[in-house]
Design an enzyme around this catalytic site. Structure first.
Site, PDB file in Angstrom:
ATOM      1  N   SER A  15     -26.242  -9.143 -15.338  1.00  0.00           N
ATOM      2  CA  SER A  15     -26.008  -7.874 -16.020  1.00  0.00           C
ATOM      3  C   SER A  15     -24.731  -7.841 -16.852  1.00  0.00           C
ATOM      4  O   SER A  15     -24.559  -6.955 -17.683  1.00  0.00           O
ATOM      5  CB  SER A  15     -25.958  -6.720 -15.004  1.00  0.00           C
ATOM      6  OG  SER A  15     -24.863  -6.877 -14.119  1.00  0.00           O
ATOM      7  N   VAL A  65     -28.877 -10.856  -3.702  1.00  0.00           N
ATOM      8  CA  VAL A  65     -29.379 -12.210  -3.453  1.00  0.00           C
ATOM      9  C   VAL A  65     -28.688 -12.898  -2.289  1.00  0.00           C
ATOM     10  O   VAL A  65     -29.093 -13.994  -1.888  1.00  0.00           O
ATOM     11  CB  VAL A  65     -29.308 -13.082  -4.723  1.00  0.00           C
ATOM     12  CG1 VAL A  65     -30.281 -12.569  -5.776  1.00  0.00           C
ATOM     13  CG2 VAL A  65     -27.890 -13.150  -5.290  1.00  0.00           C
ATOM     14  N   SER A 143     -17.592 -23.551 -10.695  1.00  0.00           N
ATOM     15  CA  SER A 143     -16.316 -23.158 -11.286  1.00  0.00           C
ATOM     16  C   SER A 143     -15.329 -24.314 -11.228  1.00  0.00           C
ATOM     17  O   SER A 143     -15.400 -25.172 -10.321  1.00  0.00           O
ATOM     18  CB  SER A 143     -15.721 -21.960 -10.536  1.00  0.00           C
ATOM     19  OG  SER A 143     -14.397 -21.685 -10.953  1.00  0.00           O
ATOM     20  N   TYR A 156     -13.319 -18.506  -2.314  1.00  0.00           N
ATOM     21  CA  TYR A 156     -14.035 -18.744  -3.577  1.00  0.00           C
ATOM     22  C   TYR A 156     -14.147 -20.240  -3.865  1.00  0.00           C
ATOM     23  O   TYR A 156     -15.214 -20.735  -4.258  1.00  0.00           O
ATOM     24  CB  TYR A 156     -13.278 -18.035  -4.700  1.00  0.00           C
ATOM     25  CG  TYR A 156     -13.957 -18.051  -6.042  1.00  0.00           C
ATOM     26  CD1 TYR A 156     -15.029 -17.192  -6.324  1.00  0.00           C
ATOM     27  CD2 TYR A 156     -13.523 -18.913  -7.050  1.00  0.00           C
ATOM     28  CE1 TYR A 156     -15.638 -17.200  -7.566  1.00  0.00           C
ATOM     29  CE2 TYR A 156     -14.124 -18.922  -8.297  1.00  0.00           C
ATOM     30  CZ  TYR A 156     -15.182 -18.070  -8.550  1.00  0.00           C
ATOM     31  OH  TYR A 156     -15.781 -18.077  -9.787  1.00  0.00           O
ATOM     32  N   LYS A 160     -17.621 -22.377  -4.243  1.00  0.00           N
ATOM     33  CA  LYS A 160     -17.957 -23.054  -5.495  1.00  0.00           C
ATOM     34  C   LYS A 160     -18.035 -24.568  -5.315  1.00  0.00           C
ATOM     35  O   LYS A 160     -18.861 -25.233  -5.953  1.00  0.00           O
ATOM     36  CB  LYS A 160     -16.930 -22.692  -6.573  1.00  0.00           C
ATOM     37  CG  LYS A 160     -16.993 -21.229  -7.010  1.00  0.00           C
ATOM     38  CD  LYS A 160     -18.351 -20.882  -7.604  1.00  0.00           C
ATOM     39  CE  LYS A 160     -18.385 -19.490  -8.202  1.00  0.00           C
ATOM     40  NZ  LYS A 160     -19.695 -19.159  -8.818  1.00  0.00           N
ATOM     41  N   ILE A 189     -12.793 -18.125 -18.561  1.00  0.00           N
ATOM     42  CA  ILE A 189     -13.676 -17.573 -19.582  1.00  0.00           C
ATOM     43  C   ILE A 189     -13.331 -16.102 -19.812  1.00  0.00           C
ATOM     44  O   ILE A 189     -12.999 -15.381 -18.870  1.00  0.00           O
ATOM     45  CB  ILE A 189     -15.156 -17.709 -19.145  1.00  0.00           C
ATOM     46  CG1 ILE A 189     -15.464 -19.170 -18.752  1.00  0.00           C
ATOM     47  CG2 ILE A 189     -16.085 -17.237 -20.251  1.00  0.00           C
ATOM     48  CD1 ILE A 189     -15.270 -20.187 -19.854  1.00  0.00           C
TER      49      ILE A 189
END
Length: 247
Positions: A15, A65, A143, A156, A160, A189
Site C-alpha cells: 500500500s 500476513v 535489507s 530487524y 532480514k 530508500i
C-alpha cells in the site's frame, strides 16, 4: 524483453513505499496485481486507483500476513479473482528499533512475526500455485541491515538476515521446478521511514553512501521486474540495490 502480460502477482505490504512502487511497476509491465495491506486501506485503494487509471488491473486485499490463516485467505482471494498466481513478492515489514537492553520481548516477537514468519506463511500458502506457473517467481525484500547489521536493530537485522537464509535454502529446493527464489536487499530508500529521520542524521547517512544519495522506491521496483522478466537463470541470490554502501 518479455512482458508480464497474463501473470498474476501478490505484493505484501503493497500500500505504500517500496511495496506500492513494486505493485505499480508490475502492473505497468502487464501483470495483474493483488495489493496486500494490513491497516492502510485508503493507501491501498489509492494504489489500485493509480494502476487502473494507467490501464492496469489490481485489487486490494486486507490480511495480516504474520497470521497463517490470513495468508491463506489472501492467496485464495488472488486465485478466486484471477485464477492463478505466478509471482509472490514478500515485502511486508515493520521496525521496532531499540538498543538491545531496551528491546522488549514483544518488540522482538512482533518484528520477527511480520518480517520473517510472514514469508513462511505466504510461501507455504502460495507455493503450489506458483509451481503450476511456467515462470514462477518468489522475491523476498530483505535489507542491507540483514547483511551489515544496524545499531538498535537486532530484531530487524535478525529477521532480514533470516529472509536471506530462507531464500537460499528454498532456491535450492525449487531449482529443478523452474521456480526461482531471490532476495532484494535495499539500502537507504526515500520512503516515509527515511524521510522522518532528522536532516542532520540524513546528511550523515548520505555521506556514507558512495553514490551520495538515497535510493528511490522505483529503483527497487525495477529490480523486481528484472528478476521476473529476465531472471530464469538467477536463483538464491541477493540483489543489492544500495548505492554501493555495502559490497
Amino acid at each position: 524483453m518479455v512482458k508480464l502480460d497474463g501473470k498474476v502477482a501478490i505484493v505484501t505490504g503493497g500500500s505504500r513505499g517500496i511495496g506500492a512502487a513494486i505493485a505499480k511497476e508490475l502492473a505497468a509491465n502487464g501483470a495483474k496485481v493483488v495489493i496486500n495491506y494490513n491497516s492502510s486501506s485508503e493507501a491501498a485503494e489509492q494504489v489500485v486507483s493509480e494502476i487502473e487509471a494507467a490501464g492496469g488491473q489490481a485489487f486490494a486485499s486486507q490480511a495480516d500476513v504474520s497470521d497463517s490463516k490470513h495468508a491463506r485467505v489472501l492467496v485464495e482471494d488472488a486465485i478466486n479473482k484471477y485464477g492463478q498466481l505466478d509471482i509472490l513478492v514478500n515485502n511486508a515489514g515493520i521496525t521496532r528499533d531499540r538498543t538491545f537492553r531496551k528491546l522488549s520481548e514483544e518488540d522482538w516477537k512482533k518484528v520477527i512475526d511480520v518480517n520473517l514468519n510472514s514469508i513462511f506463511n505466504m510461501t507455504s500458502a502460495a507455493l503450489a500455485h506458483i509451481q503450476a506457473s511456467e515462470t514462477g517467481r518468489i522475491i523476498n525484500i530483505s535489507s542491507i541491515i540483514g547483511q551489515a547489521g544496524g545499531f538498535g536493530q537486532t530484531n530487524y537485522s535478525a529477521a532480514k538476515a533470516g529472509m536471506i537464509g530462507f531464500t537460499k535454502s528454498l532456491a535450492l529446493e525449487l531449482a529443478r521446478t523452474g521456480v526461482t527464489v531471490n532476495a532484494i536487499c535495499p539500502g537507504f530508500i526515500e520512503t516515509e521511514m527515511v524521510t522522518a529521520i532528522p536532516e542532520e542524521i540524513r546528511e550523515q547517512i548520505v555521506a556514507k553512501i558512495p553514490v551520495r544519495r538515497f535510493g528511490k522506491p522505483e529503483e527497487i521496483a525495477r529490480g523486481v521486474i528484472y528478476l521476473c522478466q529476465d531472471g530464469a537463470y538467477i536463483t538464491g541470490q541477493e540483489l543489492n540495490i544500495n548505492g554501493g554502501m555495502y559490497m
